[in-house]
Motif scaffolding. Structure first.
Motif, PDB file in Angstrom:
ATOM      1  N   ASN A  96       0.825  -1.212   0.000  1.00  0.00           N
ATOM      2  CA  ASN A  96       0.000   0.000   0.000  1.00  0.00           C
ATOM      3  C   ASN A  96       0.855   1.255   0.000  1.00  0.00           C
ATOM      4  OD1 ASN A  96      -2.306  -1.527   0.034  1.00  0.00           O
ATOM      5  ND2 ASN A  96      -2.489  -1.503   2.264  1.00  0.00           N
ATOM      6  N   ALA A  97       1.927   1.232   0.808  1.00  0.00           N
ATOM      7  CA  ALA A  97       2.776   2.415   0.902  1.00  0.00           C
ATOM      8  C   ALA A  97       3.413   2.726  -0.446  1.00  0.00           C
ATOM      9  CB  ALA A  97       3.847   2.197   1.962  1.00  0.00           C
ATOM     10  N   LEU A  98       3.926   1.692  -1.128  1.00  0.00           N
ATOM     11  CA  LEU A  98       4.556   1.911  -2.433  1.00  0.00           C
ATOM     12  C   LEU A  98       3.508   2.386  -3.444  1.00  0.00           C
ATOM     13  CD1 LEU A  98       6.977  -1.152  -2.604  1.00  0.00           C
ATOM     14  CD2 LEU A  98       7.599   1.227  -2.311  1.00  0.00           C
ATOM     15  N   GLY A  99       2.306   1.793  -3.349  1.00  0.00           N
ATOM     16  CA  GLY A  99       1.229   2.211  -4.243  1.00  0.00           C
ATOM     17  C   GLY A  99       0.883   3.685  -4.045  1.00  0.00           C
ATOM     18  N   ASP A 100       0.789   4.100  -2.766  1.00  0.00           N
ATOM     19  CA  ASP A 100       0.438   5.490  -2.471  1.00  0.00           C
ATOM     20  C   ASP A 100       1.524   6.465  -2.906  1.00  0.00           C
ATOM     21  OD1 ASP A 100      -1.903   4.668  -1.397  1.00  0.00           O
ATOM     22  OD2 ASP A 100      -1.184   4.624   0.687  1.00  0.00           O
ATOM     23  N   ALA A 101       2.788   5.985  -2.866  1.00  0.00           N
ATOM     24  CA  ALA A 101       3.894   6.892  -3.173  1.00  0.00           C
ATOM     25  C   ALA A 101       4.088   7.090  -4.675  1.00  0.00           C
ATOM     26  CB  ALA A 101       5.171   6.357  -2.545  1.00  0.00           C
ATOM     27  N   SER A 148      12.177  -6.148 -15.237  1.00  0.00           N
ATOM     28  CA  SER A 148      12.247  -5.851 -13.808  1.00  0.00           C
ATOM     29  C   SER A 148      10.983  -5.143 -13.348  1.00  0.00           C
ATOM     30  CB  SER A 148      13.510  -5.062 -13.457  1.00  0.00           C
ATOM     31  OG  SER A 148      13.799  -4.123 -14.418  1.00  0.00           O
ATOM     32  N   SER A 149      10.373  -4.355 -14.228  1.00  0.00           N
ATOM     33  CA  SER A 149       9.128  -3.695 -13.862  1.00  0.00           C
ATOM     34  C   SER A 149       8.006  -4.716 -13.641  1.00  0.00           C
ATOM     35  CB  SER A 149       8.752  -2.700 -14.951  1.00  0.00           C
ATOM     36  OG  SER A 149       7.403  -2.377 -14.854  1.00  0.00           O
ATOM     37  N   LEU A 150       7.899  -5.690 -14.543  1.00  0.00           N
ATOM     38  CA  LEU A 150       6.857  -6.716 -14.395  1.00  0.00           C
ATOM     39  C   LEU A 150       7.040  -7.494 -13.095  1.00  0.00           C
ATOM     40  CD1 LEU A 150       6.687  -8.138 -18.023  1.00  0.00           C
ATOM     41  CD2 LEU A 150       4.820  -7.027 -16.806  1.00  0.00           C
ATOM     42  N   GLU A 151       8.303  -7.778 -12.781  1.00  0.00           N
ATOM     43  CA  GLU A 151       8.586  -8.538 -11.573  1.00  0.00           C
ATOM     44  C   GLU A 151       8.177  -7.752 -10.331  1.00  0.00           C
ATOM     45  OE1 GLU A 151      12.364 -11.418 -10.673  1.00  0.00           O
ATOM     46  OE2 GLU A 151      12.531  -9.913 -12.231  1.00  0.00           O
ATOM     47  N   SER A 152       8.482  -6.458 -10.306  1.00  0.00           N
ATOM     48  CA  SER A 152       8.103  -5.698  -9.105  1.00  0.00           C
ATOM     49  C   SER A 152       6.606  -5.453  -9.063  1.00  0.00           C
ATOM     50  CB  SER A 152       8.826  -4.362  -8.983  1.00  0.00           C
ATOM     51  OG  SER A 152       9.643  -4.112 -10.022  1.00  0.00           O
ATOM     52  N   LEU A 153       5.978  -5.272 -10.226  1.00  0.00           N
ATOM     53  CA  LEU A 153       4.517  -5.111 -10.214  1.00  0.00           C
ATOM     54  C   LEU A 153       3.860  -6.335  -9.585  1.00  0.00           C
ATOM     55  CD1 LEU A 153       3.667  -3.420 -13.626  1.00  0.00           C
ATOM     56  CD2 LEU A 153       3.206  -2.526 -11.347  1.00  0.00           C
ATOM     57  N   ALA A 154       4.342  -7.522  -9.968  1.00  0.00           N
ATOM     58  CA  ALA A 154       3.762  -8.741  -9.391  1.00  0.00           C
ATOM     59  C   ALA A 154       3.919  -8.735  -7.877  1.00  0.00           C
ATOM     60  CB  ALA A 154       4.417  -9.977  -9.998  1.00  0.00           C
ATOM     61  N   ALA A 155       5.083  -8.269  -7.393  1.00  0.00           N
ATOM     62  CA  ALA A 155       5.309  -8.245  -5.940  1.00  0.00           C
ATOM     63  C   ALA A 155       4.386  -7.243  -5.253  1.00  0.00           C
ATOM     64  CB  ALA A 155       6.765  -7.910  -5.638  1.00  0.00           C
ATOM     65  N   ILE A 156       4.167  -6.093  -5.882  1.00  0.00           N
ATOM     66  CA  ILE A 156       3.331  -5.061  -5.251  1.00  0.00           C
ATOM     67  C   ILE A 156       1.845  -5.433  -5.302  1.00  0.00           C
ATOM     68  CG2 ILE A 156       2.585  -2.648  -5.423  1.00  0.00           C
ATOM     69  CD1 ILE A 156       5.271  -1.876  -6.331  1.00  0.00           C
ATOM     70  N   LEU A 157       1.433  -6.145  -6.366  1.00  0.00           N
ATOM     71  CA  LEU A 157       0.002  -6.421  -6.555  1.00  0.00           C
ATOM     72  C   LEU A 157      -0.445  -7.710  -5.862  1.00  0.00           C
ATOM     73  CD1 LEU A 157      -0.330  -5.604 -10.369  1.00  0.00           C
ATOM     74  CD2 LEU A 157      -0.734  -4.088  -8.440  1.00  0.00           C
ATOM     75  N   LYS A 158       0.522  -8.557  -5.519  1.00  0.00           N
ATOM     76  CA  LYS A 158       0.177  -9.891  -5.039  1.00  0.00           C
ATOM     77  C   LYS A 158      -0.798  -9.862  -3.859  1.00  0.00           C
ATOM     78  CE  LYS A 158       2.086 -14.363  -4.329  1.00  0.00           C
ATOM     79  NZ  LYS A 158       3.194 -15.211  -4.047  1.00  0.00           N
ATOM     80  N   GLU A 159      -1.924 -10.540  -4.043  1.00  0.00           N
ATOM     81  CA  GLU A 159      -2.951 -10.700  -3.002  1.00  0.00           C
ATOM     82  C   GLU A 159      -3.387  -9.391  -2.374  1.00  0.00           C
ATOM     83  OE1 GLU A 159      -1.352 -13.585  -0.306  1.00  0.00           O
ATOM     84  OE2 GLU A 159      -1.116 -15.046  -1.915  1.00  0.00           O
ATOM     85  N   ASN A 160      -3.303  -8.291  -3.118  1.00  0.00           N
ATOM     86  CA  ASN A 160      -3.701  -7.005  -2.554  1.00  0.00           C
ATOM     87  C   ASN A 160      -4.675  -6.314  -3.513  1.00  0.00           C
ATOM     88  OD1 ASN A 160      -3.864  -4.363  -1.602  1.00  0.00           O
ATOM     89  ND2 ASN A 160      -1.801  -4.449  -0.747  1.00  0.00           N
TER      90      ASN A 160
END
Lengths: 677, 242
Positions: free
Chosen positions: A196-201, A220-232
């Motif tokens: 949430n914090a990364l999303g808000d920032a 690398s962008s796809l990989e981090s997007l998956a980490a930020i979006l996972k189960e959220n």
């Protein structure tokens, strides 16, 4: 004609060669750690070391043992201090570049190297150089840091504390630096708070920008997007929201990218979204596309091919519609044909077995197809694999394939070629393999005597009994579950045999196990034990009814409704026996010193769990059966305890089973008068 | 009656099919082509892309100055890449490896297959130069551990070491490894890996554009007769055969 056999005559020179290379290595380390060597010579030594270890695990290990890592990190440290103090210097900067490259190589695909690099304190020095004015230095440093963070041993970066720093990395023009930012997020962002914090920032829009960049940035962008979006779902709604334009379409398009890794990562990203928000990506074309892309990626050699079955598994696990779709696209055939090829990396085989296991978890058509392809042989063969993960995956796969009632009844699994390796794995060194093999056995022995006898013949009974005493509660629970299934619908002789092996005292301690999941399985085992003939009911009355007392004790202290359910089934089964049995149950349910406390059977009738209400009503049916001689006495006792009001509360129960049994019990009681007089 | 009609009807059908194929004259065609606008900058970019990918660094530099087209990659990296490629082509594999590692140390660390092929090429060069003892030592020290990590490497290693077993290596069953084409194969593998690491396409765009032209013409052939380009190197329009 000479034969190539002479080529293997080499070992004679092996010792001398390794001796020689060892001295060369020691000499190289000597040059690096010496204070009397010129800067140029040291730089050359660094470069030599770099060229020795890149791509070569063996050399990484031998240099690591010689203490190369702390040595290089200290060179990096002093060169950094000196370069910063001097405000830039070509020689020093070359030293930084070379040592950063050496450190990065030690951290690349080599766990021991990552540990050594972190221990030597390289991380802080490298991070301090990330905004150094020389672009070449920044490139080298960013590459090394990325390799450290890509390792599973890499430290977790505190995303909450340093969002500003991460944003500055993502904003960098330098591809290596923005890629590093994305890698750090992919590696470190785990909790929903961080997401949430990364999303808000505003990290999401930065990452979406990177989707349009170079292949490396895309990945690398796809990989981090998956980490930020996972189960959220909250962050996902932000991602698909109007402020991000057609972000979802961009990712969907990337599943057709030319680079296989990009296709794989785009699929992972879409699956993360789909699994968290099932309303998205429901179009059958997208679903089919995902399956097809992932199946096609199986053929890509290396990491991408190895990872694709895992991603496929995350797409289909627990979703029958997806399994059906994958089946229509010939997923079983494709996965099995890979196994046929042989000489695969362990990771690849593991993934394929897990994907096959998911495919076969629900659909009979998948299981039939797998068996018709003669793929069972690969599964059993892999139970001897060197790698524990492969052995466990093979067991999980066999477990799911053996859910096929049709094949169980046909005895497909009742041969020693299948059962023997599985039983062997009960004593595996890895706990996860043990658990997987217990679960598979548990499944195979469930319903059919042929399987049960093969399993016992292969020595599984003794092993399972041993495992039921394991220190590990997961193993205990699963082993008791397997014994429970083994006891399901077997002859009295088999039950005797099992009890002899298990012993009354072990069973007693399992009933009183501290772990509720073990208690539940132990009670379920007893339930199976006392099901059937009158003789088998006697088992709970042995030694002054010690088992029956223990069961009641556990029911009174139960923390889990399943324990109560299984316990109530035991009482119901016992109450189906002769007069003595029925009386014993009555005495347990309504002891004389009960006083004003409510009986368990009535408490159970009021439970919110319909399974428990059902079995409680069933127990009352057995206790009030009019044909038995003591029925009148029991009905009178039950009425005094207030049974009528409890039963009347459930005669219109929303659960049909409860309703039916409550009415049966009431009708049976009416035979002895309506209770009003 | 109807059968008779059917037999009679067939030639007529054929005729109408043949005449349905549209004929486009050269004049019409050229007029249509004139209406298509292509930006000069785009063509320059295609040319630059070709020069850069193929590694013609001097030509690319000249073209940059003359046409003002900026390459999508630092021209200095082409020089480095070409130096690597050339080193492999000349058999200086060790030199090539060092150059790749200077360029980007990640390439060989994350590309086990490429690393193995370069080491294999090094072994081939040692054997070519008759350094038998050195070759054996190198195979044991550097290549054998890679073979343990990967079965297919082991097979390739065995094939390569087999070279040592024959007196007449040129005519032995594995003699192809000594062929110059083996060097070129390895060189192009390195070239592609470097391009990929620089986020650049492995192949130039121009050939795929020409492939698309040939495909489009083949598809159009079914529907129309038109001035065709048969020789892509001259791009001459040839009158339709009627």
């Amino acid at each position: 004609m000479p034969t190539p056999a002479s080529a293997s005559a080499a070992p004679a020179s092996w010792t001398s060669a390794s001796y020689q290379s060892r001295t060369v290595a020691e000499e190289l380390i000597g040059r690096l750690s010496s204070n009397s060597v010129s800067c140029e010579a040291k730089l050359k030594a660094l470069r030599d070391l770099k060229n020795q270890i890149i791509g070569n695990r063996t050399k990484k290990l031998s240099f690591l043992k010689l203490g190369a890592v702390p040595c290089v990190v200290s060179i990096l440290s002093s060169a950094t201090t000196a370069a910063v103090a001097a405000g830039g210097n070509d020689g020093l900067e070359s030293t930084i570049i070379q040592s950063a490259a050496v450190i990065g190589s030690f951290a690349c695909g080599f766990d021991a190297g990552v540990e050594a690099v972190l221990q030597a304190g390289a991380l802080q020095i490298l991070l301090s150089l990330i905004s150094y004015p020389n672009e070449k230095v920044v490139d080298a440093v960013a590459r090394s840091l990325k390799l450290i963070y890509q390792s599973k041993l890499g430290p977790k970066y505190d995303c909450l504390k340093s969002i500003e720093f991460l944003l500055s990395l993502l904003n960098s023009e330098n591809e290596n630096v923005s890629g590093l930012g994305a890698s750090i997020i992919a590696h470190s962002c785990q909790s929903s708070m961080e997401q949430n914090a990364l999303g808000d920032a505003g990290v999401i829009s930065k990452l979406i920008n990177l989707l349009g960049g170079s292949p490396i940035q895309k990945d690398s962008s796809l990989e981090s997007l998956a980490a930020i979006l996972k189960e959220n779902s909250e962050v996902i709604l932000k991602f698909v929201g109007p402020e991000n334009g057609p972000a979802l379409n961009v990712v969907t398009e990337l599943t057709k990218d030319k680079h296989p890794r990009t296709r794989l990562l785009a699929c992972s990203c879409l699956i993360v979204i789909r699994n968290a928000l099932p309303s998205y990506l429901q179009d059958v074309r997208i679903k089919t596309k995902l399956v097809l892309v992932l199946l096609e990626l199986l053929d890509v050699p290396g990491q991408v091919g190895d990872e694709s079955p895992f991603v496929l598994s995350s797409l289909i696990v627990g979703k029958e519609d997806m399994q059906k779709l994958a089946f229509q696209e010939h997923a079983i055939d494709k996965l099995c044909s890979h196994l046929e090829k042989g000489s695969l990396q362990p990771k690849h085989i593991e993934g394929i077995f897990l994907a096959l296991a998911d495919m076969c978890s629900q659909l009979e058509s998948c299981r039939t197809r797998l068996l018709s392809l003669k793929a069972l042989k690969f599964v059993t063969d892999s139970m001897n694999h060197d790698c524990a993960e492969v052995r466990a995956a093979a067991c999980i796969c066999l477990g799911n394939v053996s859910r096929s009632v049709e094949n169980l009844s046909a005895g497909t699994f009742a041969n020693e070629a299948v059962i023997n390796p599985l039983v062997q794995l009960l004593s595996d060194t890895s706990t996860s393999v043990q658990v997987a093999s217990i679960k598979a056995i548990s499944n195979i022995v469930l319903d059919f005597t042929l399987q049960k006898s093969t399993v016992i013949k292969c020595g599984a009974l003794k092993q399972l009994v041993e495992l039921s005493k394991s220190m590990d509660s997961t193993i205990r629970a699963n082993a008791v579950c397997a014994l429970r299934n083994l006891t399901f619908l077997v002859s009295d002789r088999c039950k005797e045999e099992l009890l002899l092996e298990l012993t009354q005292s072990t069973l007693l301690s399992l009933v009183s196990d501290p772990e509720p999941s073990v208690q539940e399985q132990a009670l379920a085992l007893i339930r199976n034990l006392v099901d059937g003939s009158i003789d088998s009911i006697e088992h709970v009355f042995a030694e002054d009814s010690v088992i029956l007392h223990a069961v009641i004790r556990q029911m009174q202290n139960a923390s889990k409704v399943e324990v109560l359910i299984q316990g109530m089934y035991i009482l119901t089964n016992v109450a189906s026996g002769n007069e003595l049995h029925k009386e014993a149950v009555m005495n347990q349910l309504f002891p004389e010193q009960l006083g004003s406390t409510q009986s368990i059977v009535f408490k159970s009738l009021q439970s919110s769990d319909s399974r428990l209400r059902t079995v409680a009503a069933w127990a009352l049916v057995n206790l009030t059966l009019p044909s038995s001689s003591g029925a009148l006495k029991r009905v009178t006792r039950l009425r005094m305890a207030g049974i009528d009001s409890y039963l009347k509360n459930v005669i219109n129960d929303p659960c049909l089973d409860v309703k039916l049994r409550a009415r049966t019990a009431l009708t049976q009681m009416m035979a002895f008068g309506d209770g009003s007089s | 009656m109807s059968v008779f009609w059917f037999v009679l009807g067939r030639p007529a059908d054929f005729e109408s099919m043949a005449s349905s194929k549209k004929v486009i004259t050269r004049e019409e065609w050229e007029k249509k082509l004139n209406d298509v606008k292509i930006r000069k900058e785009d063509m320059n970019k295609l040319v630059m892309n070709f020069l850069v990918t193929e590694g013609y660094v001097d030509a690319a530099e000249k073209f940059r100055l003359e046409s003002g087209t900026e390459p999508d990659i630092d021209l200095a990296t082409i020089t480095d890449r070409m130096a690597v490629k050339k080193a492999v082509q000349c058999g200086n594999v060790e030199d090539a490896i060092e150059k790749v590692n200077d360029l980007n140390p990640e390439i060989l660390d994350t590309n086990p297959q490429l690393f193995f092929h370069l080491q294999q090429q090094r072994l081939i060069e040692l054997i070519r130069n008759g350094k038998v003892a050195e070759a054996l030592e190198f195979a044991q020290e550097e290549l054998a551990p890679r073979g343990e990590e990967n079965k297919s490497f082991l097979e390739e290693l065995e094939r390569t070491v087999a070279l040592l077993a024959f007196d007449d290596v040129k005519n032995c069953p594995v003699g192809d490894l000594l062929d110059i084409s083996q060097r070129l194969k390895t060189a192009s593998e390195v070239n592609a890996a470097i391009l990929t690491s620089q986020s650049h396409e492995k192949d130039p765009k121009l050939p795929s554009l020409l492939k698309m032209l040939v495909w489009a013409q083949n598809s159009l052939d079914e529907k129309a007769a038109y001035p065709r380009i048969n020789d892509v190197s001259t791009a001459t329009l040839e009158d339709p055969a009627i």
